[in-house]
Motif scaffolding. Structure first.
Motif, PDB file in Angstrom:
ATOM      1  N   UNK A  44     -10.818  26.594 -25.224  1.00  0.00           N
ATOM      2  CA  UNK A  44     -10.213  27.924 -25.044  1.00  0.00           C
ATOM      3  C   UNK A  44     -11.223  28.898 -24.461  1.00  0.00           C
ATOM      4  N   UNK A  45     -12.468  28.815 -24.906  1.00  0.00           N
ATOM      5  CA  UNK A  45     -13.504  29.702 -24.375  1.00  0.00           C
ATOM      6  C   UNK A  45     -13.753  29.415 -22.892  1.00  0.00           C
ATOM      7  N   UNK A  46     -13.708  28.145 -22.522  1.00  0.00           N
ATOM      8  CA  UNK A  46     -13.871  27.769 -21.106  1.00  0.00           C
ATOM      9  C   UNK A  46     -12.715  28.333 -20.289  1.00  0.00           C
ATOM     10  N   UNK A  47     -11.497  28.191 -20.815  1.00  0.00           N
ATOM     11  CA  UNK A  47     -10.321  28.725 -20.111  1.00  0.00           C
ATOM     12  C   UNK A  47     -10.403  30.243 -19.968  1.00  0.00           C
ATOM     13  N   UNK A  48     -10.874  30.904 -21.018  1.00  0.00           N
ATOM     14  CA  UNK A  48     -11.005  32.369 -20.980  1.00  0.00           C
ATOM     15  C   UNK A  48     -11.957  32.788 -19.860  1.00  0.00           C
ATOM     16  N   UNK A  49     -13.078  32.077 -19.711  1.00  0.00           N
ATOM     17  CA  UNK A  49     -14.048  32.403 -18.666  1.00  0.00           C
ATOM     18  C   UNK A  49     -13.466  32.137 -17.279  1.00  0.00           C
ATOM     19  N   UNK A  50     -12.726  31.043 -17.126  1.00  0.00           N
ATOM     20  CA  UNK A  50     -12.086  30.743 -15.843  1.00  0.00           C
ATOM     21  C   UNK A  50     -11.101  31.849 -15.453  1.00  0.00           C
ATOM     22  N   UNK A  51     -10.364  32.332 -16.421  1.00  0.00           N
ATOM     23  CA  UNK A  51      -9.402  33.400 -16.141  1.00  0.00           C
ATOM     24  C   UNK A  51     -10.121  34.681 -15.736  1.00  0.00           C
ATOM     25  N   UNK A  52     -11.231  34.975 -16.406  1.00  0.00           N
ATOM     26  CA  UNK A  52     -12.024  36.154 -16.029  1.00  0.00           C
ATOM     27  C   UNK A  52     -12.534  36.039 -14.597  1.00  0.00           C
ATOM     28  N   UNK A  53     -12.877  34.814 -14.187  1.00  0.00           N
ATOM     29  CA  UNK A  53     -13.367  34.583 -12.822  1.00  0.00           C
ATOM     30  C   UNK A  53     -12.230  34.448 -11.811  1.00  0.00           C
TER      31      UNK A  53
END
Length: 799
Positions: free
Chosen positions: A216-225
């Motif tokens: 989930x943390x990885x997905x959150x960072x991808x969405x921010x990018x």
């Protein structure tokens, strides 16, 4: 492929058919060996699980051990030694009564997760060779190997790293038994093209080992990018509620899907639809999910862990490796892949070819096992008489190495087992050894109470660590059921009567201490011991335990500082107040904080959905401190507000009769059950079948009953008190804390749990997670041993 040599029998143990890499490997092995002409059998406790249809479609025989009672199922995942032996005995009886093992044909037994088999290895027929597979780079497997390897006729590891690491425990390359490294094998389907970046994780939704929340943390960072992606989590649905809430909190609902549990065919279909396979585990053996993903052309982006992955992944050629826990690193690799679709075809093809070239297909795996099993059978023919003469050592502490990832089986027909209130556990007899130091615990009686439970745990555990343990008990309370149980276990118990020995130690205690080389005296709340410390030989150190945040304990400590050589506090508040007393008196003695330890479930047990909220109180039935009369008031208010609650009171005390009167006068006797005193076995069973534990005390130290209930998954709803509560309960996370005497707020917390079963399930898991394994008996005893060693060393230096 032709059968190799003869066509013997293969017996694969699989406790259930739940989703896991081990179960999938068992399926491929059963299918492959059957195709090679072997007579394949699967032995299981239950046919529960998503993979059962796949197994049942194979030309194999499935043997379900159908003689288990509901109480037996409750013992399956207990790590109590006697429970394991009881289950193993039933397994052996079933196997012998039904003639499961052919007494003539050669055969192979693969144990896997059916640990009860380990206890009966010496009773397996000589023509059946016993093979052990190390499926994971986990202490659990290495400890089992270290203890039981003399009884194995063949040993397999699923990766080269595990084989190498296992050498630290057992010299595999020097054993006469056959050993081998045989990687997992999977199917290799035809790949379908896709032009949209899709990421998938397949596996269990657990934080231990799998680190599921990292995804989930990885997905959150991808969405921010602003990376265009979609993540699919396909798994067993454990932690689903927490995952959903976390996804909602991070605003990821539009880019994450959760599916499952899935059949093998559905997993295959999902992998065909995705580009990237994400694995963020802390450790693995050789991840079967990884092999399946690569076989489908799904590009692996995985943790750089010791075992397995570097044997199949070549960085930048057929996949990518990232350091465990490096959220930014994972996200960066995925961002680069999203911006370079032209690389996908070569990476995807390389992933598939790696599986084929490295022989990681199901057929190759079966062929390798067939050749290995032939070696094992040949070795067994020559050595079975020598090996079977060795008796399996059943005194093995499985609780110290239990896999935290194990999933408890709940059979479809589970019922409420009958638990005897008078049964005495059969455990190894405890022997007094004069050369060992002795801890003597003083109590007035063995009635229901946290201090009594603490002492019982210590009495049983200390002798396992080269310490003697003794109980000094008021003579009028020697004839008690719990006392008789302790005596039957070999625990030293002596009686005392201070009123007949003015100013002196009772003769029984003096005599006992004379036989001890050195030791620790723990008076608990028996103040007369402090008054007679000048009669205690100087080789003994007095240790004071603050069991509660109560003036009684602080006053005794304050008044007897010159007689006390060490002190233990069960909570942070008690520790701070004790430390202040030492500072105020310019005194220095060893002082430490050691929380209580309790027996608990080694797996979280999910409650059945019910319209009725089941609430339990366990403890002394007294108004002083416990405020027991508050419970019928709360029950009446809950009933008035329309809540469907069932209340259970477990315990004994001086105010039982008054409590019964209050219950009747408030007309809540139709929803309150009074159990009275319960054995540890019965209490454990009751806790497993209740949703909520309540505590209405006006003060505590660290409530042992609360820890024990949380360790069984009960959600705590308690009144706020300074000591202990805030160390274990985080309000609205793993329980509810309400202000003292605020009944409306208390019942409102019950209402939320009554009408939101999802919240109840989530908080139940968090309650268990908080306690396990931090507050285990083993942890507590280990800390006491270390502290006692320090105390005796300091004491010896002074005297």
């Amino acid at each position: 492929m032709k059968p190799i040599g003869h066509q013997p029998q293969l017996y694969i143990c699989s406790d259930s058919f739940g989703v896991s890499g081990v179960t999938t490997q068992a399926y491929y092995l059963a299918r492959g060996m059957a195709a090679l002409g072997w007579d394949v059998h699967v032995i299981c406790y239950t046919t529960y699980g998503n993979y059962y249809p796949a197994f049942s479609s194979l030309p194999i025989t499935i043997h379900q051990i159908n003689t288990f009672t509901c109480e037996d199922f409750a013992k399956l995942y207990s790590y109590n030694r006697q429970d394991k032996i009881d289950i193993a005995t039933k397994v052996r009886q079933y196997l012998e009564h039904n003639g499961i093992f052919d007494p003539v044909k050669p055969g192979i037994l693969v144990i896997n997760y059916m640990l009860s088999m380990l206890y009966i290895l010496d009773s397996i027929p000589h023509n059946i060779a016993r093979t052990f597979i190390l499926h994971s780079d986990e202490k659990y497997y290495y400890r089992l190997l270290e203890h039981f390897y003399p009884h194995f006729d063949g040993i397999v590891t699923v990766s080269k790293h595990i084989y190498t690491h296992a050498q630290k425990f057992v010299p595999l390359n020097q054993l006469s038994q056959p050993t081998a490294v045989i990687p997992y094998g999977i199917e290799t389907p035809i790949i379908q093209d896709s032009h949209k970046l899709k990421i998938i994780y397949t596996g269990r939704f657990v934080e231990y080992q799998k680190r599921i929340f990292d995804t989930l943390e990885i997905a959150f960072l991808l969405k921010q990018w602003e990376v265009p992606f979609h993540l699919t989590l396909a798994g067993d649905q454990s932690n689903r509620i927490t995952l959903d809430k976390r996804i909602q909190h991070l605003g990821l609902g539009d880019c994450i899907s959760i599916v499952g549990p899935l059949s093998r065919e559905e997993v295959s279909q999902q992998l065909k639809l995705h580009h990237v396979f994400l694995l963020v585990s802390e450790f693995e053996g050789l991840s079967l999910s990884l092999l399946e993903a690569m076989a489908h052309g799904t590009i692996p982006v995985v943790s750089r862990i010791s075992s397995g992955v570097e044997e199949v992944i070549q960085e930048g050629v057929n996949g990518f490796l990232v350091e465990t826990g490096d959220i930014h690193g994972f996200a960066a690799v995925l961002r680069d892949l999203a911006g370079g679709f032209s690389k996908f075809k070569s990476l995807s093809n390389a992933a598939v070819n790696s599986i084929r070239n490295k022989g990681c297909t199901a057929e190759t795996m079966a062929y390798r096992y067939a050749k290995f099993f032939d070696r094992v059978l040949s070795w067994n023919d020559l050595n079975c008489d020598r090996v079977r003469q060795q008796t399996v050592d059943q005194d093995f502490a499985l609780e110290e190495i239990s896999p935290q990832s194990a999933v408890k089986i709940t059979p479809h027909n589970q019922c409420l087992p009958e638990v005897s209130t008078t049964s005495v556990a059969k455990i190894q007899q405890i022997t007094y050894i004069q050369e060992h130091p002795t801890v003597t615990f003083f109590l007035d009686g063995m009635h229901v109470g946290g201090v009594q439970t603490f002492v019982k745990h210590m009495l049983v555990a200390l002798p396992k660590h080269q310490w003697n343990a003794r109980l000094a008990l008021y003579v009028n309370n020697l004839d008690d059921l719990e006392v008789r149980k302790l005596q039957q276990q070999g625990i030293s118990i002596i009686g005392y009567n201070f009123s007949e020995n003015q100013g002196h130690l009772p003769e029984e205690i003096t005599s006992a201490l004379l036989s001890d080389t050195a030791g620790i005296i723990i008076p608990n709340f028996i103040s007369q011991v402090y008054e007679r410390t000048n009669k205690i030989p100087s080789r003994f150190a007095i240790s004071h335990i603050f069991h509660a945040d109560e003036a009684f304990y602080y006053d005794i400590f304050q008044n007897n500082l010159s007689r006390i050589q060490s002190a233990i506090a069960v909570s942070q508040v008690c520790y701070q107040k004790a430390n202040q007393i030492l500072k105020d008196n310019s005194t220095t003695i060893p002082l430490t904080r050691i929380p209580y330890g309790v027996k608990m479930n080694s797996q979280w047990v999910e409650r059945k959905n019910s319209q009725t909220l089941k609430i339990i109180y366990s403890g002394r039935i007294i108004e002083h401190q416990k405020c027991i009369f508050e419970i019928p008031q709360l029950a009446a208010l809950a009933k008035q507000k329309g809540l469907s609650c069932e209340w259970t009171l477990v315990g004994e005390g001086d105010d039982t009769e008054l409590l019964m009167h209050r219950i009747r006068s408030l007309r809540v006797d139709d929803c309150i059950n009074f159990i009275g005193r319960a054995t540890p076995e019965l209490l454990s069973h009751l806790l497993e079948h209740h949703d909520v534990v309540i505590l209405t005390s006006e003060y505590e130290g660290l409530p042992l009953a609360l820890l024990e209930a949380m360790g069984h998954g009960c959600v705590p709803v308690v009144y706020d008190i300074p000591s202990g509560i805030h160390e274990i309960i985080k309000d609205h996370h793993n329980g509810f804390i309400t202000p003292q005497n605020q009944r409306v707020r208390f019942v409102e917390a019950l209402r939320q749990l009554c009408f939101d079963r999802g919240l109840l399930k989530e908080m139940s898991y968090h309650a268990w997670e908080t306690v396990y394994p931090t507050y285990s008996v083993n942890q507590m005893v280990s800390k006491y041993i270390n502290f006692f060693d320090e105390v005796l060393q300091n004491h010896d230096n002074q005297f």
